[in-house]
Design a protein around this motif. Sequence first.
Motif, mmCIF file in Angstrom:
data_model
loop_
_atom_site.group_PDB
_atom_site.id
_atom_site.type_symbol
_atom_site.label_atom_id
_atom_site.label_comp_id
_atom_site.label_asym_id
_atom_site.label_seq_id
_atom_site.Cartn_x
_atom_site.Cartn_y
_atom_site.Cartn_z
ATOM 1 N N THR A 61 0.318 8.059 -10.783
ATOM 2 C CA THR A 61 1.668 8.595 -10.800
ATOM 3 C C THR A 61 1.376 10.022 -9.967
ATOM 4 N N THR A 62 2.257 10.026 -8.890
ATOM 5 C CA THR A 62 2.678 11.421 -8.495
ATOM 6 C C THR A 62 3.891 11.601 -7.947
ATOM 7 N N ASN A 63 4.391 12.747 -7.886
ATOM 8 C CA ASN A 63 5.727 13.126 -7.261
ATOM 9 C C ASN A 63 5.618 13.256 -5.665
ATOM 10 N N GLY A 64 4.345 13.282 -5.335
ATOM 11 C CA GLY A 64 3.903 13.522 -3.982
ATOM 12 C C GLY A 64 4.091 12.282 -2.926
ATOM 13 N N TRP A 65 3.767 12.243 -1.833
ATOM 14 C CA TRP A 65 3.620 11.183 -0.845
ATOM 15 C C TRP A 65 2.778 10.241 -0.942
ATOM 16 N N GLU A 66 2.811 9.089 -0.409
ATOM 17 C CA GLU A 66 1.830 8.044 -0.818
ATOM 18 C C GLU A 66 0.383 8.014 -0.560
ATOM 19 N N ARG A 67 0.119 9.213 0.195
ATOM 20 C CA ARG A 67 -1.402 9.416 0.636
ATOM 21 C C ARG A 67 -1.967 10.503 -0.382
ATOM 22 N N THR A 68 -1.191 11.055 -1.085
ATOM 23 C CA THR A 68 -1.706 12.030 -2.406
ATOM 24 C C THR A 68 -2.868 11.724 -2.918
ATOM 25 N N TRP A 126 -7.737 -7.091 -12.547
ATOM 26 C CA TRP A 126 -7.340 -5.645 -12.431
ATOM 27 C C TRP A 126 -6.766 -5.348 -11.212
ATOM 28 N N CYS A 127 -5.861 -4.505 -11.158
ATOM 29 C CA CYS A 127 -5.129 -3.787 -10.091
ATOM 30 C C CYS A 127 -4.638 -2.275 -10.190
ATOM 31 N N LEU A 128 -4.744 -1.443 -9.433
ATOM 32 C CA LEU A 128 -4.305 -0.068 -9.460
ATOM 33 C C LEU A 128 -3.044 -0.182 -8.757
ATOM 34 N N PHE A 129 -1.930 0.165 -9.755
ATOM 35 C CA PHE A 129 -0.629 0.499 -9.398
ATOM 36 C C PHE A 129 -0.127 1.927 -9.029
ATOM 37 N N ARG A 130 -0.087 2.296 -7.699
ATOM 38 C CA ARG A 130 0.107 3.764 -7.151
ATOM 39 C C ARG A 130 1.369 4.077 -7.135
ATOM 40 N N LEU A 131 1.918 4.724 -7.971
ATOM 41 C CA LEU A 131 3.329 5.208 -7.988
ATOM 42 C C LEU A 131 3.708 6.562 -7.423
ATOM 43 N N TRP A 132 4.311 6.686 -6.270
ATOM 44 C CA TRP A 132 4.533 7.661 -5.706
ATOM 45 C C TRP A 132 6.086 8.295 -5.504
#
Length: 257
Positions: free
Chosen positions: A194-201, A220-226
């Motif tokens: 998780t990040t508060n930043g943009w999708e490429r953080t 398995w999967c990585l769920f990138r939350l931005w």
Amino acid sequence: MLANDVAHVPYSKSEHNQRMQEKIGRSRKSIEFKHQNISAVLKGLGEDWIPGYKPAFHFQMTLVDAVVRWLARNPSWLARNPSTRPESGLSEASLIWVGPPPTHSNQPPPQELEQTFKIARKFDVAARDERNRTLGRAGEECVLGHEHAMLKNAGRDDLAGKVRWVAEEEGDGLGYDIASFTIDGRPRLIEVKTTNGWERTPFQITRNELTVADQRRTEWCLFRLWNFSRQPKAFELYPPLDAHVSLTAITFQASFY
């Protein structure tokens, strides 16, 4: 202004600009452009910025240092409680917008991208997000609600009731945070970043997480939350991860022979 914007408190950009003109003797356009520079710095730092002040690059690193000093003097800003979690429990959780992951074809101009990543590397934004347990926990809870909602919307209440927040129940050592299911009932092991930043953080991933990803590739999967502090968005990455991102070893364990 940013704090007010995130908290949905009304404020006036023009009034702020006028006060700045009176205080520092610069023009309205000069002040607006400096705010755009600050937006670009915040983007590089994996933080939110003020809408309307589109990030403008080609600034001096002294501005980055100034923003970082402010963040150091105001640790409560980075440690703030995200306001995106449902207040009434998982039953009212909504689906997260899940789109395609970043690719070479949709990346920003090279100079802009390089300056953004230069800031992220210098101040180790990935490690900062990883240490921010408040942010990480809130992101996991948000994805937990998303998985419940996704399965319920598909008519799989039987599976929704079996979704588990394993990182909360058993700790972080399993290599994933949430044990869920696909609509057809196959296991879905989700590692949330998780990040508060943009999708490429940039983000950190552990050796254990990579090992589990390799051993259980079909699950398995990585769920990138931005963009988490405003309107959470996400994309998913599937093994092998090095097909999507550049994996850089940043620490090594030293052992005696």
